[in-house]
Design an enzyme around this catalytic site. Structure first.
Site, PDB file in Angstrom:
ATOM      1  N   LYS A 129     -11.295  63.527  31.093  1.00  9.91           N
ATOM      2  CA  LYS A 129     -11.901  64.655  31.490  1.00  9.91           C
ATOM      3  C   LYS A 129     -12.702  64.791  30.188  1.00  9.91           C
ATOM      4  O   LYS A 129     -12.039  65.233  29.113  1.00  9.91           O
ATOM      5  CB  LYS A 129     -11.045  65.553  31.682  1.00  9.91           C
ATOM      6  CG  LYS A 129     -11.770  66.822  32.435  1.00  9.91           C
ATOM      7  CD  LYS A 129     -11.063  68.017  32.102  1.00  9.91           C
ATOM      8  CE  LYS A 129     -11.267  68.730  30.776  1.00  9.91           C
ATOM      9  NZ  LYS A 129     -12.917  69.191  30.689  1.00  9.91           N
ATOM     10  N   THR A 168      -6.335  74.009  18.401  1.00  9.64           N
ATOM     11  CA  THR A 168      -5.164  73.934  18.061  1.00  9.64           C
ATOM     12  C   THR A 168      -4.242  74.879  19.302  1.00  9.64           C
ATOM     13  O   THR A 168      -3.044  74.286  19.517  1.00  9.64           O
ATOM     14  CB  THR A 168      -4.827  74.679  16.676  1.00  9.64           C
ATOM     15  OG1 THR A 168      -5.491  73.666  15.772  1.00  9.64           O
ATOM     16  CG2 THR A 168      -3.392  74.812  16.450  1.00  9.64           C
ATOM     17  N   GLY A 218      -3.811  72.468  22.051  1.00  8.67           N
ATOM     18  CA  GLY A 218      -2.978  71.578  21.833  1.00  8.67           C
ATOM     19  C   GLY A 218      -1.370  71.975  21.824  1.00  8.67           C
ATOM     20  O   GLY A 218      -0.662  71.043  22.268  1.00  8.67           O
ATOM     21  N   GLU A 265      -5.390  65.493  18.243  1.00  8.60           N
ATOM     22  CA  GLU A 265      -6.143  65.834  17.158  1.00  8.60           C
ATOM     23  C   GLU A 265      -6.919  67.073  17.046  1.00  8.60           C
ATOM     24  O   GLU A 265      -7.651  67.416  18.109  1.00  8.60           O
ATOM     25  CB  GLU A 265      -6.978  64.752  17.115  1.00  8.60           C
ATOM     26  CG  GLU A 265      -7.954  64.487  15.690  1.00  8.60           C
ATOM     27  CD  GLU A 265      -9.250  65.279  15.452  1.00  8.60           C
ATOM     28  OE1 GLU A 265      -9.283  66.345  15.301  1.00  8.60           O
ATOM     29  OE2 GLU A 265     -10.470  64.729  16.220  1.00  8.60           O
ATOM     30  N   CYS A 300     -14.332  69.146  13.299  1.00 12.32           N
ATOM     31  CA  CYS A 300     -12.968  69.545  13.290  1.00 12.32           C
ATOM     32  C   CYS A 300     -12.526  69.178  11.617  1.00 12.32           C
ATOM     33  O   CYS A 300     -11.825  69.982  11.216  1.00 12.32           O
ATOM     34  CB  CYS A 300     -12.016  68.572  14.350  1.00 12.32           C
ATOM     35  SG  CYS A 300     -12.184  66.990  14.266  1.00 12.32           S
ATOM     36  N   GLU A 339     -10.640  78.592  11.405  1.00  9.70           N
ATOM     37  CA  GLU A 339     -11.583  77.509  11.801  1.00  9.70           C
ATOM     38  C   GLU A 339     -12.771  78.263  12.533  1.00  9.70           C
ATOM     39  O   GLU A 339     -12.669  78.905  13.672  1.00  9.70           O
ATOM     40  CB  GLU A 339     -10.837  76.480  12.639  1.00  9.70           C
ATOM     41  CG  GLU A 339     -12.070  75.371  12.905  1.00  9.70           C
ATOM     42  CD  GLU A 339     -11.467  74.439  13.614  1.00  9.70           C
ATOM     43  OE1 GLU A 339     -11.864  73.167  13.601  1.00  9.70           O
ATOM     44  OE2 GLU A 339     -10.922  74.572  14.692  1.00  9.70           O
TER      45      GLU A 339
END
Length: 481
Positions: free
Chosen positions: A187, A241, A244, A261, A295, A392
Site C-alpha cells: 500500500k 512512530t 508503528g 522503520e 526520517c 520530529e
C-alpha cells in the site's frame, strides 16, 4: 571591471513534463491487472508544488485487500518454488527497466511528491535500480547468507510505505521480498500513489507472474487491513512512530514477522577540528535534502561551543544560496512540502519554537504563490527542553545546540526517544570511532551525511523501530529463520 561579469545568474532549466504520460485515472493492481475498487471509491492525487490534480486513483478497502492477499497467496506457490536463479532474472529485468524509464519516473515522482528533479534523477532513481540489482544477486545465494543451508520464504508480505521516498521505499520493501521467494501486497501513501502504479506497469513489462506483486493505493484503513489480514505472514512498515506502535499492537500475539522503520531526530555533531566548509555541506544535505522530510534527517545540529559563531556564519551564507521553487527546475535545491497537512504541522512546530524563546532565522527567499512551501529555517538558542529539539518536525527546520566536551555531545545526542541516525564531523579517526560506539543510533555517518547504499543495512533503535533493511541483514526479515 563590471561587477555583473564576475557572477553568473541562474536561468531556469525546467525538465520537460512531456516525458511522462499521466492517465486521468488509475485502478488498483491486483493479480496482474488494473481493476476498480470493490466499492467504486476513488481519490485524487495532487501536485504539491502547484495544487493541480494529477490523476484520480482507485481507493482500496478491506474487500480489495482480501482479494489481493488471496492473489498473492495463490502466486506464492509457484513463485517460491522457482530456483533463485530464475527469480533473479525477473529482478534484473525490473532493475533494467527502471533504468530505461528513469527519466520518466523521476519527473513523475517530482510531480507527485514535490521534491526537486535533481534529487529524484540523481538520488532516488539510481538507488531504486541499485536495490533491485543488488537483491537479484542474492536470490540464488540465500544458502550462503548466514541463515542456514536452505532458508525458506515466509509467504505473503504486507508492506505499507510513506510519501517521502515513494519509489525508493517500494524498492527497499519489494526487492528483498521477491528475491527470497515471497509475494507482496503493498500500500503506497495516499498522497504519492503514482510511482507505485507505474511500477505495477513495470512488473507487467518485466513479465512478472500475476499475483506476485499487488499494489493497493488507499488511506490508512487500507494499510490497517493489510496489517491485520490473517493470511499475511510478514508486515513491513516505514512511517510515523505513532502508526508503528498501532501496527505492533495489531501484530502482537500473531505469528507475523514485523519490521518497523519509524521516526527520527538525528544529531549532526560537529567538533572544533572539523573541516567547516565540508561540515556545512553535510549539515545542509542532512536537513534540507528532500525538504527535511527524511526520517534520518540531521535535524539537531550539535556544534562545539568554540566554533559556533564561525560555523553559523558559514551555514547562513550557504543557506542564502539555496534556490527554493519549481521542483522541475534542475537548479532548484528545495522543493515543495508534500501536503497541506504536513505544511501545517511544520508551521505549528516552528511557531512553537519561536514562542518558546529560540531565535528563528531564514534566508530571504520568495516562495511561490501556489502549492505548499516552507523556507529553510534554523533555530539558535535551542535547549533540550524546547519542543523543536525533541519532536520530529519532518521539514526543513534545523535546531542548533552547543556542547563543550565529547561526553556532553554524546549525552545530548542520545537524549531523545529516537535512535535512527547521527553524524560526526572531526579530523580524528579515533574520535569518530570512540563517539560512534557510544551513540545509540542505527546509522552513524562520519564526515558525511545521508549516504545510502543497497549493500548497507539501515534501521533504528528505541522509538525509531526495529529490524534492518538493505544489505545481507535485509534478507532476514523475509526468511523463516
Amino acid at each position: 571591471m563590471d561587477k555583473r561579469s564576475s557572477a553568473f545568474e541562474y536561468a531556469p532549466a525546467p525538465e520537460s513534463r512531456s516525458v511522462v504520460d499521466i492517465a486521468p485515472s488509475y485502478g488498483l493492481f491486483v493479480d496482474g491487472e488494473f481493476t476498480d475498487a470493490a466499492d467504486g471509491k476513488v481519490f485524487k492525487t495532487v501536485s504539491p508544488s502547484t495544487e493541480e490534480v494529477l490523476s484520480e486513483v482507485a481507493q482500496a478497502g478491506a474487500e480489495d485487500v482480501d482479494r489481493a492477499v488471496r492473489a498473492a497467496r495463490k502466486a506464492f506457490e509457484k513463485w517460491s518454488a522457482l530456483p533463485g536463479s530464475e527469480r533473479a532474472k525477473y529482478l534484473f529485468r525490473i532493475a533494467r527497466i527502471v533504468q530505461e524509464r528513469s527519466r520518466e519516473l523521476a519527473v513523475l515522482e517530482t510531480l507527485d511528491n514535490g521534491k526537486p528533479i535533481k534529487e529524484t534523477r540523481d538520488a532516488d532513481l539510481p538507488l531504486v535500480a541499485a536495490h533491485f540489482f543488488y537483491y537479484a544477486g542474492w536470490a540464488d545465494k540465500l544458502g550462503h547468507a548466514g541463515f542456514g543451508a536452505d532458508p525458506r520464504p515466509l509467504g505473503v508480505a504486507g508492506q505499507v510505505i510513506p510519501w517521502n521516498f515513494p519509489l525508493l521505499m517500494l524498492a527497499w520493501k519489494i526487492a528483498p521480498a521477491l528475491a527470497t521467494g515471497n509475494t507482496v501486497v503493498l500500500k503506497p501513501a495516499e498522497t504519492t500513489p503514482l510511482s507505485a502504479l507505474f511500477f505495477a506497469d513495470i512488473c507487467r513489462q518485466a513479465g512478472l507472474p500475476k499475483g506476485v506483486v499487488n499494489i493497493l493505493p488507499g488511506y490508512g484503513d487500507a494499510g490497517a487491513a493489510v496489517v491485520a489480514h490473517p493470511d499475511v505472514n510478514k508486515v513491513a512498515f516505514t512511517g510515523s512512530t505513532g502508526v508503528g506502535k498501532e501496527i505492533a499492537r495489531t501484530v502482537a500475539g500473531t505469528r507475523k514477522k514485523l519490521t518497523l522503520e519509524l521516526g527520527g531526530k538525528g544529531a549532526n555533531i560537529v567538533f572544533d577540528d572539523a573541516p567547516i566548509d565540508q561540515a556545512v555541506e553535510g549539515i545542509v544535505n542532512g536537513i534540507f535534502f528532500n525538504q527535511g522530510q527524511v526520517c534520518c534527517a540531521g535535524s539537531r545540529l550539535l556544534v562545539q561551543e568554540s566554533i559556533q559563531d564561525e560555523l553559523l556564519d558559514s551555514l547562513k551564507r550557504r543557506l542564502s544560496t539555496l534556490r527554493v521553487g519549481d521542483p522541475l527546475d534542475k537548479n532548484t535545491d528545495v522543493g515543495a512540502i508534500n501536503s497541506a497537512e504536513q505544511l501545517a504541522r511544520i508551521t505549528a512546530l516552528a511557531d512553537q519554537g519561536e514562542a518558546e524563546g529560540a531565535e528563528r532565522w531564514s534566508p530571504s527567499c520568495e516562495l511561490p504563490e501556489n502549492g505548499y512551501w516552507f523556507a529553510p529555517t534554523l533555530f539558535t538558542g535551542v535547549t533540550q527542553a524546547h519542543r523543536i529539539a525533541r519532536d520530529e518536525i519532518f521539514g526543513p527546520v534545523l535546531s542548533v545546540l552547543t556542547f563543550r566536551t565529547p561526553d556532553e555531545a554524546v549525552a545530548k545526542a542520545n537524549n531523545t526517544p529516537y535512535g535512527l541516525s547521527a553524524g560526526i564531523w572531526t579530523e580524528k579517526g579515533s574520535r569518530i570511532l570512540a563517539v560512534a560506539n557510544k551513540l545509540r543510533a542505527g546509522v552513524v555517518w562520519s564526515n558525511t551525511f545521508n549516504k545510502f547504499d543497497p549493500t548497507s543495512p539501515f534501521g533504528g533503535y528505541k522509538e525509531s523501530g526495529f529490524g534492518r533493511e538493505g544489505g545481507r541483514h535485509g534478507l532476514e526479515a523475509y526468511l523463516d529463520v
